[in-house]
Enzyme design. Structure first.
Site, mmCIF file in Angstrom:
data_model
loop_
_atom_site.group_PDB
_atom_site.id
_atom_site.type_symbol
_atom_site.label_atom_id
_atom_site.label_comp_id
_atom_site.label_asym_id
_atom_site.label_seq_id
_atom_site.Cartn_x
_atom_site.Cartn_y
_atom_site.Cartn_z
ATOM 1 N N LEU A 22 0.810 -1.223 0.000
ATOM 2 C CA LEU A 22 0.000 0.000 0.000
ATOM 3 C C LEU A 22 0.844 1.275 0.000
ATOM 4 C CD1 LEU A 22 -2.923 -1.024 2.446
ATOM 5 C CD2 LEU A 22 -2.797 -1.324 -0.025
ATOM 6 N N TYR B 24 3.610 -1.992 -21.453
ATOM 7 C CA TYR B 24 2.421 -1.149 -21.543
ATOM 8 C C TYR B 24 2.764 0.170 -22.215
ATOM 9 C CZ TYR B 24 1.273 -3.915 -17.288
ATOM 10 O OH TYR B 24 1.080 -4.904 -16.356
ATOM 11 N N SER C 90 7.289 -1.760 -19.581
ATOM 12 C CA SER C 90 6.800 -0.456 -20.044
ATOM 13 C C SER C 90 7.398 -0.132 -21.399
ATOM 14 C CB SER C 90 7.253 0.592 -19.027
ATOM 15 O OG SER C 90 7.093 1.881 -19.553
ATOM 16 N N TYR D 136 13.897 4.784 -13.473
ATOM 17 C CA TYR D 136 12.692 3.933 -13.490
ATOM 18 C C TYR D 136 12.743 2.984 -14.690
ATOM 19 C CZ TYR D 136 7.980 2.581 -14.878
ATOM 20 O OH TYR D 136 6.891 1.863 -15.309
ATOM 21 N N LYS E 104 13.127 -1.351 -15.214
ATOM 22 C CA LYS E 104 12.291 -2.236 -16.046
ATOM 23 C C LYS E 104 13.157 -3.078 -16.990
ATOM 24 C CE LYS E 104 8.252 -1.192 -14.447
ATOM 25 N NZ LYS E 104 7.572 -2.173 -13.611
ATOM 26 N N GLY F 137 13.266 15.236 -22.128
ATOM 27 C CA GLY F 137 13.193 13.769 -22.160
ATOM 28 C C GLY F 137 12.000 13.230 -22.941
ATOM 29 N N ASP F 138 11.021 14.090 -23.267
ATOM 30 C CA ASP F 138 9.845 13.598 -23.998
ATOM 31 C C ASP F 138 10.182 13.320 -25.459
ATOM 32 O OD1 ASP F 138 8.081 13.568 -21.936
ATOM 33 O OD2 ASP F 138 6.939 15.340 -22.545
HETATM 34 P P1 NAD Z 1 0.437 1.701 -8.916
HETATM 35 O O1 NAD Z 1 1.440 2.494 -8.154
HETATM 36 O O2 NAD Z 1 -0.972 2.170 -8.909
HETATM 37 O O3 NAD Z 1 0.470 0.172 -8.472
HETATM 38 C C1 NAD Z 1 1.640 -0.452 -8.001
HETATM 39 C C2 NAD Z 1 1.292 -1.101 -6.670
HETATM 40 O O4 NAD Z 1 2.437 -1.772 -6.163
HETATM 41 C C3 NAD Z 1 0.868 -0.091 -5.611
HETATM 42 O O5 NAD Z 1 -0.369 -0.484 -5.065
HETATM 43 C C4 NAD Z 1 1.986 -0.133 -4.568
HETATM 44 O O6 NAD Z 1 1.497 0.093 -3.275
HETATM 45 C C5 NAD Z 1 2.527 -1.540 -4.770
HETATM 46 N N1 NAD Z 1 3.951 -1.727 -4.404
HETATM 47 C C6 NAD Z 1 5.027 -1.011 -4.812
HETATM 48 N N2 NAD Z 1 6.146 -1.534 -4.301
HETATM 49 C C7 NAD Z 1 5.777 -2.628 -3.574
HETATM 50 C C8 NAD Z 1 6.483 -3.587 -2.814
HETATM 51 N N3 NAD Z 1 7.808 -3.550 -2.665
HETATM 52 N N4 NAD Z 1 5.774 -4.578 -2.197
HETATM 53 C C9 NAD Z 1 4.425 -4.638 -2.313
HETATM 54 N N5 NAD Z 1 3.707 -3.754 -3.008
HETATM 55 C C10 NAD Z 1 4.378 -2.752 -3.644
HETATM 56 O O7 NAD Z 1 0.975 1.609 -10.427
HETATM 57 P P2 NAD Z 1 0.260 1.054 -11.730
HETATM 58 O O8 NAD Z 1 0.023 2.188 -12.656
HETATM 59 O O9 NAD Z 1 -0.870 0.155 -11.358
HETATM 60 O O10 NAD Z 1 1.457 0.208 -12.336
HETATM 61 C C11 NAD Z 1 1.581 -1.184 -12.117
HETATM 62 C C12 NAD Z 1 2.858 -1.661 -12.746
HETATM 63 O O11 NAD Z 1 2.831 -1.343 -14.143
HETATM 64 C C13 NAD Z 1 4.130 -1.001 -12.193
HETATM 65 O O12 NAD Z 1 5.140 -1.970 -12.127
HETATM 66 C C14 NAD Z 1 4.458 0.054 -13.216
HETATM 67 O O13 NAD Z 1 5.826 0.358 -13.248
HETATM 68 C C15 NAD Z 1 3.997 -0.610 -14.502
HETATM 69 N N6 NAD Z 1 3.661 0.371 -15.568
HETATM 70 C C16 NAD Z 1 2.746 1.339 -15.320
HETATM 71 C C17 NAD Z 1 2.473 2.278 -16.330
HETATM 72 C C18 NAD Z 1 1.484 3.390 -16.083
HETATM 73 O O14 NAD Z 1 1.507 4.360 -16.854
HETATM 74 N N7 NAD Z 1 0.616 3.319 -15.095
HETATM 75 C C19 NAD Z 1 3.109 2.192 -17.580
HETATM 76 C C20 NAD Z 1 4.015 1.157 -17.791
HETATM 77 C C21 NAD Z 1 4.282 0.243 -16.771
HETATM 78 N N1 UFG Z 2 1.890 16.201 -21.180
HETATM 79 C C1 UFG Z 2 1.531 17.533 -21.189
HETATM 80 N N2 UFG Z 2 1.225 18.110 -20.001
HETATM 81 C C2 UFG Z 2 1.232 17.435 -18.817
HETATM 82 C C3 UFG Z 2 1.591 16.064 -18.827
HETATM 83 C C4 UFG Z 2 1.927 15.487 -20.033
HETATM 84 O O1 UFG Z 2 1.510 18.179 -22.230
HETATM 85 O O2 UFG Z 2 0.953 18.030 -17.772
HETATM 86 C C5 UFG Z 2 2.198 15.538 -22.473
HETATM 87 C C6 UFG Z 2 3.607 14.961 -22.561
HETATM 88 O O3 UFG Z 2 4.505 15.936 -23.022
HETATM 89 C C7 UFG Z 2 3.391 13.807 -23.547
HETATM 90 C C8 UFG Z 2 1.954 13.345 -23.268
HETATM 91 O O4 UFG Z 2 1.322 14.437 -22.607
HETATM 92 O O5 UFG Z 2 3.446 14.284 -24.865
HETATM 93 C C9 UFG Z 2 1.877 12.112 -22.376
HETATM 94 O O6 UFG Z 2 2.636 12.349 -21.195
HETATM 95 P P1 UFG Z 2 2.520 11.372 -19.920
HETATM 96 O O7 UFG Z 2 3.390 11.965 -18.863
HETATM 97 O O8 UFG Z 2 1.102 11.127 -19.599
HETATM 98 O O9 UFG Z 2 3.097 9.999 -20.464
HETATM 99 P P2 UFG Z 2 4.540 9.651 -21.050
HETATM 100 O O10 UFG Z 2 4.306 9.078 -22.411
HETATM 101 O O11 UFG Z 2 5.490 10.756 -20.939
HETATM 102 O O12 UFG Z 2 5.045 8.538 -20.025
HETATM 103 C C10 UFG Z 2 4.234 7.408 -19.690
HETATM 104 C C11 UFG Z 2 4.589 6.915 -18.286
HETATM 105 C C12 UFG Z 2 5.992 6.359 -18.277
HETATM 106 C C13 UFG Z 2 6.128 5.325 -19.350
HETATM 107 C C14 UFG Z 2 5.754 5.900 -20.693
HETATM 108 C C15 UFG Z 2 5.818 4.859 -21.774
HETATM 109 O O13 UFG Z 2 4.526 7.977 -17.353
HETATM 110 O O14 UFG Z 2 6.212 5.727 -17.051
HETATM 111 O O15 UFG Z 2 4.427 6.416 -20.635
HETATM 112 O O16 UFG Z 2 4.972 3.817 -21.462
HETATM 113 F F1 UFG Z 2 7.404 4.929 -19.377
#
Ligand code: NAD
Ligand code: UFG
Length: 334
Positions: A33, A177, A125, A149, A153, A294-295
């Site tokens: 959590l 994803y 990711s 980060y 991965k 970085g974008d």
């Molecule tokens: P989230 O933070 O909502 O869910 C991750 C969960 O893992 C949380 O509930 C957190 O409490 C739990 N957690 C973290 N470290 C832990 C540990 N050591 N032991 C037990 N629980 C732990 O994130 P999410 O968006 O649901 O992402 C899930 C996974 O998908 C992550 O690994 C994230 O890196 C990956 N991912 C997410 C995105 C995105 O945009 N949301 C994109 C690509 C990959």
């Molecule tokens: N953006 C804005 N304003 C904001 C936030 C984002 O203009 O306030 C733009 C960004 O420049 C980008 C787009 O919206 O063009 C999407 O940005 P996000 O931050 O929502 O997503 P990213 O693609 O940058 O990154 C996400 C996750 C990363 C993951 C990546 C690829 O945050 O963890 O997708 O899966 F690695």
């Protein structure tokens, strides 16, 4: 025979838990959590009408606690969501990210080995593609990372690949994803970002709800149809369903395989704002600002491999994503 869902109280894990239960799977959730709330477990129960979902508030880095779960239950496979995911924070606190994301995965794999559990679905990711030279992105594209980060991965992907080489019975589906947004249609599950959101959709919904004043659009001079960044947004329920297909796949195949989970369609920041405004009848004030360092300009998946091997494809539209994201935020914050 149960599926262990690590990070199952989080955004993607909770939606996946619902889909697993709805498909008749027995699940066990472990989550410390650190980025979620016990309420989401209660809401999984509400949505599925199942009251006895085993939940352990344990840290996956703790071998003793994980061992206890494997001792007490017959775990057939694991979906490993647990991890930290904030790109900016990972740059400021790299050790926290390397420590949590790597330690939790290594510990999990050690315990799985001990109990002869050898089926794993891992949350990777699209960030592992770094700055892709062309789009759509295929799984065979070169990998690289731009922040700690992302590096966690990629390191984990390599570790899992090595485990599969050493143990021919081990099976890993590594799901890359793209940009998950949206929420459960019930309005009970969704993304609750900690503090000011970094990602686009949570920022938009918080502007819509009045918590934040104005959205900054990071750059309008990219080589895209309207100058703003293009991404592959995918509804979290579509993404969740992909995990069921991945489980079926690893039940029938050994070894390490990567899959893109995306729609294959790219939308710009302005496309998102416009669709959100239209479907929800709300105006989102925004200003154009500098590019965010970085974008990349454009990032979207080629999801052909997932379609061919997992028999999965995304079905929900951008309108569905914008409507469900708003529906959840409205009911959570208003
Ligand atoms: P989230 O933070 O909502 O869910 C991750 C969960 O893992 C949380 O509930 C957190 O409490 C739990 N957690 C973290 N470290 C832990 C540990 N050591 N032991 C037990 N629980 C732990 O994130 P999410 O968006 O649901 O992402 C899930 C996974 O998908 C992550 O690994 C994230 O890196 C990956 N991912 C997410 C995105 C995105 O945009 N949301 C994109 C690509 C990959
Ligand atoms: N953006 C804005 N304003 C904001 C936030 C984002 O203009 O306030 C733009 C960004 O420049 C980008 C787009 O919206 O063009 C999407 O940005 P996000 O931050 O929502 O997503 P990213 O693609 O940058 O990154 C996400 C996750 C990363 C993951 C990546 C690829 O945050 O963890 O997708 O899966 F690695």
């Amino acid at each position: 025979m149960a599926v262990l869902v690590t990070g199952g109280a989080g955004f993607i894990g909770s939606h996946t838990a619902v889909e697993l239960i709805n498909s008749g799977k027995e699940i066990i959730i472990v989550d410390n959590l650190c980025n979620s709330n016990i309420q989401s477990v209660e809401n999984i129960k509400k949505i599925t009408n199942i009251n006895n979902i085993p939940f352990f508030e344990y840290d996956c880095c703790c071998k003793k606690k994980l061992t206890e779960i494997f001792q007490k239950n017959h775990i057939e496979s694991v979906i490993h969501f647990a991890g930290l995911k904030a790109v900016g924070e990972s740059v400021e606190q790299p050790l926290k990210y390397y420590s949590n994301n790597l330690k939790s995965t290594l510990t999990l794999c050690e315990v799985m080995n001990k109990f002869n559990c050898n089926k794993l679905v891992f949350s990777s990711s699209a960030t592992v593609y770094g700055s892709p030279e062309t789009v759509p992105i295929k799984e065979t594209f070169p990998t690289s990372t731009t922040n700690p980060y992302g590096t966690t991965k990629l390191m984990i992907e390599n570790i899992l690949k090595d485990i599969c080489i050493a143990n021919p019975n081990f099976s890993v589906a590594c799901l890359r994803y793209f940009n998950p947004i949206g929420a459960h249609q019930s309005g009970l599950l969704g993304e609750v970002p900690n503090g000011i959101p970094n990602n686009l959709m949570p920022y938009i919904t918080q502007v819509a709800v009045g918590k934040l004043k104005i959205l900054s659009v990071f750059g309008n001079d990219y080589p895209t149809h309207d100058g703003t960044g293009v991404r592959d947004y995918i509804h979290v329920v579509d993404l969740a369903k992909g995990h069921l297909n991945a489980l079926t796949y690893i039940e029938n195949h050994c070894g390490f395989e990567t899959f893109n989970l995306g729609t294959g369609v790219g939308y710009s920041v302005l496309d998102i704002i416009k669709t959100f405004e239209e479907i929800n009848n709300i105006t989102i004030p925004y200003k154009i600002t500098e590019r965010r360092p970085g974008d990349v300009a454009v990032c979207y998946a080629d999801p052909t491999k997932s379609k061919d091997l997992l028999n999965w494809q995304a079905n929900l539209s951008l309108k569905d994503m914008c409507r469900d994201s708003w529906n959840f935020t409205k009911s959570t914050f208003k």
